[in-house]
Design an enzyme around this catalytic site. Structure first.
Site, mmCIF file in Angstrom:
data_model
loop_
_atom_site.group_PDB
_atom_site.id
_atom_site.type_symbol
_atom_site.label_atom_id
_atom_site.label_comp_id
_atom_site.label_asym_id
_atom_site.label_seq_id
_atom_site.Cartn_x
_atom_site.Cartn_y
_atom_site.Cartn_z
ATOM 1 N N GLU A 198 88.645 -20.481 78.677
ATOM 2 C CA GLU A 198 87.673 -20.722 79.726
ATOM 3 C C GLU A 198 86.256 -20.410 79.280
ATOM 4 O OE1 GLU A 198 89.839 -19.599 83.355
ATOM 5 O OE2 GLU A 198 87.887 -18.816 83.969
ATOM 6 N N HIS A 238 88.047 -22.245 88.124
ATOM 7 C CA HIS A 238 88.388 -20.837 88.405
ATOM 8 C C HIS A 238 87.750 -20.352 89.721
ATOM 9 C CE1 HIS A 238 89.570 -16.729 86.507
ATOM 10 N NE2 HIS A 238 89.721 -16.728 87.831
ATOM 11 N N ARG A 268 95.927 -16.703 85.200
ATOM 12 C CA ARG A 268 95.001 -16.654 84.062
ATOM 13 C C ARG A 268 95.413 -17.749 83.097
ATOM 14 N NH1 ARG A 268 92.097 -14.162 86.792
ATOM 15 N NH2 ARG A 268 91.145 -12.132 86.448
HETATM 16 C C1 GLV Z 1 89.896 -13.572 89.717
HETATM 17 O O1 GLV Z 1 90.277 -14.331 88.903
HETATM 18 C C2 GLV Z 1 90.421 -12.245 89.929
HETATM 19 O O2 GLV Z 1 91.213 -11.759 89.114
HETATM 20 O O3 GLV Z 1 90.037 -11.622 90.919
#
Ligand code: GLV
Length: 326
Positions: free
Chosen positions: A269, A287, A240
């Site tokens: 983001e 992402h 993250r």
């Molecule tokens: C994606 O970022 C997830 O956490 O599945």
């Protein structure tokens, strides 16, 4: 439970998964590859008993205030930092995620970033596209060797281990840090050694992150940690964005404190810290850690299965807050 109880789905689902839900629920479907606008989300959640949410939905106290009848939230992601789990739990709302099914895809992408930054793949692609490839040359686009280099893994959970397995094909010794050390046999098999974080940062050629975002892990990598890394080392983040202090990272890249970075996730983001896009030594992805057709299909099916179980009065297989059932 009423067989046509209303649920809200806030993102695109494969048709087969949507049809399964439609057999049992009255589905309000935001079938788009963009987040549901907040005012619409607050409005649509009012009369719903179930929510199949995306990580772009901020499920906070305000949203829960708008959802007096909500019984279950099934997040289509392994990470659930977009949900205020304590508040949901306090209100007796079941919450689930989608662990396991995205492990391999995310580890593949982390490895793609490791190879991509070390071998300057994006820069090279740009050069060829722009018609600038004139000759083979001995020093053209020299990258850094990956094979045999030391890989640092912060967070040796499911995804961290899957990355470690891949690293074995590249004869990479592994240093890792995390809450629970692996048992000796697994460490041996993965050529991995559990070390304090500072040692990992000092000794690794690639430092990669697989920890969830929480109040404790926000800015886990900041100026001080970046300063410990080798000037030839790369940072790779597929977890993250806020786990890394992005401004500090930009500074470290601009000053040559570290050699480069492969980034799939951002602190704010989808915005990125201005300046990152100017640096050739960073590889920037939107992402997409779990973004394969196979994995996203499995994640959608898993989220739907959790929602169905919870709304039928059973225990969702990937329930995050079993306290609600007691
Ligand atoms: C994606 O970022 C997830 O956490 O599945």
């Amino acid at each position: 439970m009423n067989t046509l109880a209303p649920i809200l789905v806030t993102g695109n689902l494969p048709a087969s998964v949507l049809n399964t839900l439609k057999k049992e629920f009255q589905v309000e479907y935001h079938g788009e590859d963009r987040p549901m606008p907040r005012p619409k989300l607050l409005h649509s959640i009012r009369n719903k008993v179930g929510l199949l949410s995306m990580i772009t939905d901020d499920i906070d106290g305000e949203l829960l205030d708008h959802a007096p009848g909500l019984v279950m939230i099934a997040n289509m992601a392994v990470g659930y930092n977009n949900i205020d789990l304590d508040t949901a739990t306090g209100r007796g709302i079941l919450v689930s995620n989608t662990p396991g099914v995205l492990t391999e895809a995310t580890a593949d992408l982390a490895f793609a970033l490791i190879l991509g930054v070390a071998r300057r793949i994006a820069e090279e692609d740009r050069m060829v596209r722009e018609g600038r490839f004139r000759f083979w040359a001995p020093f053209l686009f020299l990258g850094r060797e990956v094979s045999g280099k030391t890989l640092g893994i912060i967070g040796m959970g499911r995804i961290g281990k899957a990355v470690a397995r891949r690293a074995q094909g590249f004869q990479m010794p592994i240093l890792y840090s995390g809450r629970s050390p692996l048992d000796g046999a697994v460490e041996k098999e993965l050529n991995a050694r559990c070390v304090p974080l500072n040692d990992l940062l000092r000794e690794s050629d690639f430092v990669s992150l697989y920890i969830p975002l929480s109040a404790d892990t926000r800015h886990f990598i900041s100026k001080k940690e970046l300063a410990l890394m080798k000037p030839t080392a790369f940072l790779v983040n597929t977890s993250r964005g806020p786990v890394v202090d992005e401004k500090a990272l930009l500074g470290a890249l601009q000053n040559g404190t570290i050699a480069g970075a492969g980034i799939d996730v951002y602190e704010n983001e989808p915005a990125i810290t201005p300046g990152l896009e100017k640096l050739d030594q960073v590889l920037l992805l939107p992402h997409v850690g779990s973004a394969t057709l196979e994995t996203r299909t499995r994640m959608a099916a898993m989220a739907a299965e959790n929602l169905l179980a919870g709304l039928r009065g059973g225990t969702p297989p990937n329930l995050l807050n079993p306290k609600v059932l007691r």
